[in-house]
Scaffold this motif. Structure first.
Motif, PDB file in Angstrom:
ATOM      1  N   LEU A 253     -58.701 -25.280  19.052  1.00  0.00           N
ATOM      2  CA  LEU A 253     -59.041 -26.943  19.827  1.00  0.00           C
ATOM      3  C   LEU A 253     -60.181 -26.890  20.397  1.00  0.00           C
ATOM      4  O   LEU A 253     -60.870 -27.745  20.421  1.00  0.00           O
ATOM      5  CB  LEU A 253     -58.188 -27.039  20.667  1.00  0.00           C
ATOM      6  CG  LEU A 253     -55.815 -27.406  19.927  1.00  0.00           C
ATOM      7  CD1 LEU A 253     -55.715 -27.317  21.114  1.00  0.00           C
ATOM      8  CD2 LEU A 253     -56.794 -28.663  19.392  1.00  0.00           C
ATOM      9  N   SER A 254     -60.893 -25.369  20.863  1.00  0.00           N
ATOM     10  CA  SER A 254     -61.942 -25.673  21.498  1.00  0.00           C
ATOM     11  C   SER A 254     -62.790 -25.729  20.428  1.00  0.00           C
ATOM     12  O   SER A 254     -63.975 -26.197  20.816  1.00  0.00           O
ATOM     13  CB  SER A 254     -61.825 -24.118  22.655  1.00  0.00           C
ATOM     14  OG  SER A 254     -61.926 -23.363  21.534  1.00  0.00           O
ATOM     15  N   ASP A 255     -62.881 -25.504  19.676  1.00  0.00           N
ATOM     16  CA  ASP A 255     -63.854 -25.564  18.337  1.00  0.00           C
ATOM     17  C   ASP A 255     -63.871 -26.692  17.800  1.00  0.00           C
ATOM     18  O   ASP A 255     -65.383 -27.541  18.071  1.00  0.00           O
ATOM     19  CB  ASP A 255     -63.643 -24.410  16.924  1.00  0.00           C
ATOM     20  CG  ASP A 255     -64.521 -23.128  17.492  1.00  0.00           C
ATOM     21  OD1 ASP A 255     -64.397 -22.693  18.681  1.00  0.00           O
ATOM     22  OD2 ASP A 255     -64.368 -21.989  16.336  1.00  0.00           O
ATOM     23  N   CYS A 256     -62.957 -27.555  17.530  1.00  0.00           N
ATOM     24  CA  CYS A 256     -63.015 -28.298  17.164  1.00  0.00           C
ATOM     25  C   CYS A 256     -63.422 -29.743  17.916  1.00  0.00           C
ATOM     26  O   CYS A 256     -64.460 -30.533  18.322  1.00  0.00           O
ATOM     27  CB  CYS A 256     -61.446 -28.857  17.234  1.00  0.00           C
ATOM     28  SG  CYS A 256     -61.227 -31.034  17.111  1.00  0.00           S
ATOM     29  N   ALA A 257     -62.884 -29.566  19.725  1.00  0.00           N
ATOM     30  CA  ALA A 257     -63.991 -29.353  20.771  1.00  0.00           C
ATOM     31  C   ALA A 257     -65.239 -29.351  20.418  1.00  0.00           C
ATOM     32  O   ALA A 257     -66.024 -30.775  21.359  1.00  0.00           O
ATOM     33  CB  ALA A 257     -62.638 -29.584  22.124  1.00  0.00           C
ATOM     34  N   ALA A 258     -65.923 -28.975  20.664  1.00  0.00           N
ATOM     35  CA  ALA A 258     -66.845 -28.526  20.208  1.00  0.00           C
ATOM     36  C   ALA A 258     -68.205 -29.610  19.334  1.00  0.00           C
ATOM     37  O   ALA A 258     -69.118 -30.085  20.312  1.00  0.00           O
ATOM     38  CB  ALA A 258     -67.642 -26.903  20.038  1.00  0.00           C
ATOM     39  N   MET A 259     -67.417 -29.881  18.323  1.00  0.00           N
ATOM     40  CA  MET A 259     -68.146 -31.216  17.761  1.00  0.00           C
ATOM     41  C   MET A 259     -68.282 -32.380  18.497  1.00  0.00           C
ATOM     42  O   MET A 259     -69.092 -32.884  17.483  1.00  0.00           O
ATOM     43  CB  MET A 259     -67.645 -30.763  16.282  1.00  0.00           C
ATOM     44  CG  MET A 259     -67.453 -29.741  15.620  1.00  0.00           C
ATOM     45  SD  MET A 259     -69.667 -29.198  15.884  1.00  0.00           S
ATOM     46  CE  MET A 259     -70.504 -30.426  14.555  1.00  0.00           C
ATOM     47  N   LEU A 260     -67.578 -32.698  19.374  1.00  0.00           N
ATOM     48  CA  LEU A 260     -66.665 -33.896  19.648  1.00  0.00           C
ATOM     49  C   LEU A 260     -68.744 -33.831  20.298  1.00  0.00           C
ATOM     50  O   LEU A 260     -69.338 -34.986  20.686  1.00  0.00           O
ATOM     51  CB  LEU A 260     -65.557 -34.143  21.018  1.00  0.00           C
ATOM     52  CG  LEU A 260     -64.771 -33.535  20.686  1.00  0.00           C
ATOM     53  CD1 LEU A 260     -63.988 -34.074  21.581  1.00  0.00           C
ATOM     54  CD2 LEU A 260     -64.407 -34.803  19.062  1.00  0.00           C
ATOM     55  N   THR A 261     -69.398 -32.984  21.351  1.00  0.00           N
ATOM     56  CA  THR A 261     -70.199 -32.451  22.035  1.00  0.00           C
ATOM     57  C   THR A 261     -71.493 -32.957  21.324  1.00  0.00           C
ATOM     58  O   THR A 261     -72.582 -32.991  21.816  1.00  0.00           O
ATOM     59  CB  THR A 261     -70.101 -31.304  23.047  1.00  0.00           C
ATOM     60  OG1 THR A 261     -70.593 -30.164  21.957  1.00  0.00           O
ATOM     61  CG2 THR A 261     -69.100 -31.756  23.667  1.00  0.00           C
ATOM     62  N   GLY A 262     -71.253 -32.634  20.152  1.00  0.00           N
ATOM     63  CA  GLY A 262     -72.668 -32.488  19.020  1.00  0.00           C
ATOM     64  C   GLY A 262     -73.000 -31.537  18.026  1.00  0.00           C
ATOM     65  O   GLY A 262     -73.446 -31.512  17.283  1.00  0.00           O
ATOM     66  N   SER A 263     -72.523 -30.315  18.728  1.00  0.00           N
ATOM     67  CA  SER A 263     -72.808 -28.854  18.377  1.00  0.00           C
ATOM     68  C   SER A 263     -72.656 -27.621  19.034  1.00  0.00           C
ATOM     69  O   SER A 263     -72.076 -28.172  20.225  1.00  0.00           O
ATOM     70  CB  SER A 263     -74.939 -28.900  18.798  1.00  0.00           C
ATOM     71  OG  SER A 263     -74.869 -27.583  17.680  1.00  0.00           O
TER      72      SER A 263
END
Length: 370
Positions: A253-263
């Motif tokens: 889930l944290s890697d999924c959330a990482a892409m919300l931030t742009g990179s």
């Protein structure tokens, strides 16, 4: 200059060395302009340690890390080590650090800087203003629980298996961290598991519910299945404040959330243990989430900002230097207004490399300090 803050520096492999060298320039700036110094030691970890010692983490480096006030970590692993035995792969050094230092609480913020709204693959109205915290249990679950292994079934086939096991105390201690984080933020805590199909998830939900009833004053607790949480993160991420979950689901889930931030190159993390009874400070390790990125290692192209933001978390959580942490974070946002590395490049900005991005942050720190 204060120098009693003992920091163990472990650059690791791939771009870990490059972003850590860049981070040293931020540390030098703080020493010069804020008289904020550290007693720095450096060691080998991951593939770098394996090449020299035949192990991804020596007992001496582990002891030095445990004796420090905080560990500043880069990244480990490259394809070069894909063929080495599982127990001495570079990642095993990182797992041993987490386990031996008992760093059970992994904090992974997902915050969209105003200057990076357009870098996300989601619509601006979905991610603008996003500021959530994913709290991942880091010392239990399927990465550590036994039995685990690969068995030869004797008929030409094999069976690989891992165990996802948690005890009541393990769930309670990560749950308490989650509630404390929620109290300092917006007061909302979402507990994530798979209680519909996993016994470990049933226990997780039971323990979190009981803990909240006993100790959860001021916190609104909700429950969500992990697969639904993944969907909701890309559908409506701002519905969340703090998410607390187990080791495996927290990784995903944290890697999924990482892409919300742009990179992925923008995401820092902090791994914390139990507070020391004398100092009140937990054992801690701070690392960017992006990994060693072997495809660009040695080319000077790495985005150093997640390393800088991990360092800012170290200032805040280990050394109570909230002003300096905020200075670094503001400087990162200011630098992003005009300069970008390739992974977050956007129209109207100047593409730069690791050194250029670092210089932009240092220039911003100069301006903010005036």
């Amino acid at each position: 200059m204060a120098s009693n803050r003992k920091v163990m520096v472990l650059p690791g492999d791939g771009i870990g060395n490059e972003v850590m060298q860049a981070n040293m320039k931020i540390i030098d700036w703080l020493a010069k302009h804020r008289s904020l110094g550290f007693d720095l030691s450096e060691g080998l970890v991951g593939g770098a340690a394996y090449d020299v010692h035949g192990t991804p983490l020596t007992d001496e480096t582990l002891a030095d890390s445990i004796a420090s006030d905080a560990v500043l970590f880069g990244a480990v692993g490259t394809p070069k080590y894909d063929g080495v035995p599982f127990e001495v792969r570079p990642e095993a050094g990182l797992l041993r650090l987490r386990k031996e230092m008992d760093l059970f609480a992994n904090l992974r913020p997902a915050m969209v800087f105003p200057t990076l709204v357009d870098a996300s693959t989601l619509k601006p109205e979905v991610v603008s203003g996003l500021d959530i915290m994913i709290l991942r249990e880091l010392c239990g679950g399927s990465y550590f629980a036994e039995p685990r292994g690969i068995d030869d079934l004797g008929d030409g086939t094999k069976r690989g298996y891992d165990t996802n096991a948690y005890t009541t105390p393990e769930i309670e201690r990560i749950g308490r961290v989650g509630m404390e984080l929620a109290r300092k933020r917006d007061g909302r805590l979402t507990s994530v598991e798979k209680a519909n199909v996993m016994h470990s998830g049933v226990l997780w939900r039971q323990v979190m519910t009981a803990l909240h009833a006993a100790e959860g004053e001021g916190v609104a607790l909700s429950h969500m299945y992990a697969d639904n949480c993944a969907m909701q993160l890309v559908r409506n991420p701002k519905q969340f404040d703090v998410i607390v979950t187990d080791n495996l689901f927290g990784d995903l889930l944290s890697d999924c959330a990482a892409m919300l931030t742009g990179s992925l190159g923008m995401l820092p993390s902090a791994s914390l243990g139990t507070p020391d009874p004398e100092t009140g400070l937990p054992k801690a390790m701070y690392e960017p989430v992006h990994g060693s990125a072997p495809d660009i290692a040695g080319k000077g192209l790495a985005n150093p900002l997640a390393q800088f933001l991990s360092f800012a978390m170290m200032l805040r959580y280990s050394f109570d230097q909230a002003d300096e942490a905020g200075l670094v974070e503001k400087a990162v946002n200011m630098a992003l207004e005009s300069k970008r590395t390739g992974d977050i490049m956007a129209p109207g900005c100047e593409q730069t490399d690791t050194d250029g991005m670092t210089k932009a942050v240092l220039d911003a720190m100069d301006r903010l300090a005036r």
